[in-house]
Design an enzyme around this catalytic site. Sequence first.
Site, PDB file in Angstrom:
ATOM      1  N   GLY A  32      70.818  59.288  80.986  1.00 53.07           N
ATOM      2  CA  GLY A  32      70.368  60.212  79.951  1.00 53.07           C
ATOM      3  C   GLY A  32      69.503  61.315  80.516  1.00 53.07           C
ATOM      4  N   HIS A  35      71.174  67.082  82.057  1.00 50.15           N
ATOM      5  CA  HIS A  35      70.966  68.457  82.502  1.00 50.15           C
ATOM      6  C   HIS A  35      72.292  68.975  83.048  1.00 50.15           C
ATOM      7  CE1 HIS A  35      70.948  66.644  86.447  1.00 50.15           C
ATOM      8  NE2 HIS A  35      69.924  65.890  86.116  1.00 50.15           N
ATOM      9  N   HIS A  38      74.610  66.745  85.148  1.00 49.79           N
ATOM     10  CA  HIS A  38      75.467  65.790  84.436  1.00 49.79           C
ATOM     11  C   HIS A  38      76.653  66.505  83.795  1.00 49.79           C
ATOM     12  CE1 HIS A  38      71.406  63.732  84.113  1.00 49.79           C
ATOM     13  NE2 HIS A  38      72.143  62.820  84.711  1.00 49.79           N
TER      14      HIS A  38
END
Length: 290
Positions: A32, A35, A38
Amino acid sequence: MKIVRTVQELRENVRAARAGGAEHVGLVPTMGALHEGHISLVAAARRRSGLTVMSIFVNPTQFTEASDLDAYPRQEAADAALAEAAGVDIVFAPEASELYPEGFATTVHVGGPLTQTLEAAGRGPAHFDGVATVVSKLLLAVGADAAYFGQKDAQQLLVVRRMVADLGIPAEIVACPTVRDADGLAKSSRNVRLRDDERARALAIPRSLEAVEAALALGETRSEALHARAATVLAAAGIEPEYLAFVDASSLAPVTEVASPVLCAIAARVGTVRLIDNTLLTLPRAGGEN
Ligand code: PAF
């Protein structure tokens, strides 16, 4: 985009997508705090996959400091919105008890030199046990054909490749380039914890890698001399690296000379935030021929 919490729901959805014609299933494993790094992994997955699954799970077993686990940013609603905008089909966001139910007793341990150096020295050997265990569980839960990892975590990539090869997990491990801010700082979920002055100092990390690349381009191939260049840049910003290493890019064995591909890898704390970065060094070809 669907958000699923259990392995059973995940499998049902993947099965339905395959039955509906999705031949290739890509997994982007994350913790998670998404940004652009990812999102670039999602883009790479989508180029190949009929179905793109993203896992969002802050994996407790890979944290060796409780304070780091507690401070790790958690923002599921914002992450779900980013994942959906990026074109993720399924987010798998389990509770810890779903992946580590009561009685859980198995650890996937990648032995040998890959897990005895760099990050393992700083964070403890349990870190890669946690990574290998959770990534193998995620690959098996999704039944992914490929999984996408950032080159910023170069050692993690090598450990995962070793684990997948050794266990015969039929998933391709795809490496994607490090994504950087315009000023060069590698994207990391930890960057949000840097104060403004710390963020400015942290730029010495990419600058030091650039100094190494520049010196190599001018013909300096000795690790010791390249190390000194990088260390000078870091010291000017008051950064004492946890490691600043020149290692073989496949075995992670230390090298004294840049000949075959060499990974120059750095870990350093800026304030309380631990950052890592690296660059892959190859010798410029004589005469510039291709
Ligand atoms: O790189 C990460 O974010 C994590 O180590 C991973 C691969 C998602 C496993 O928890």
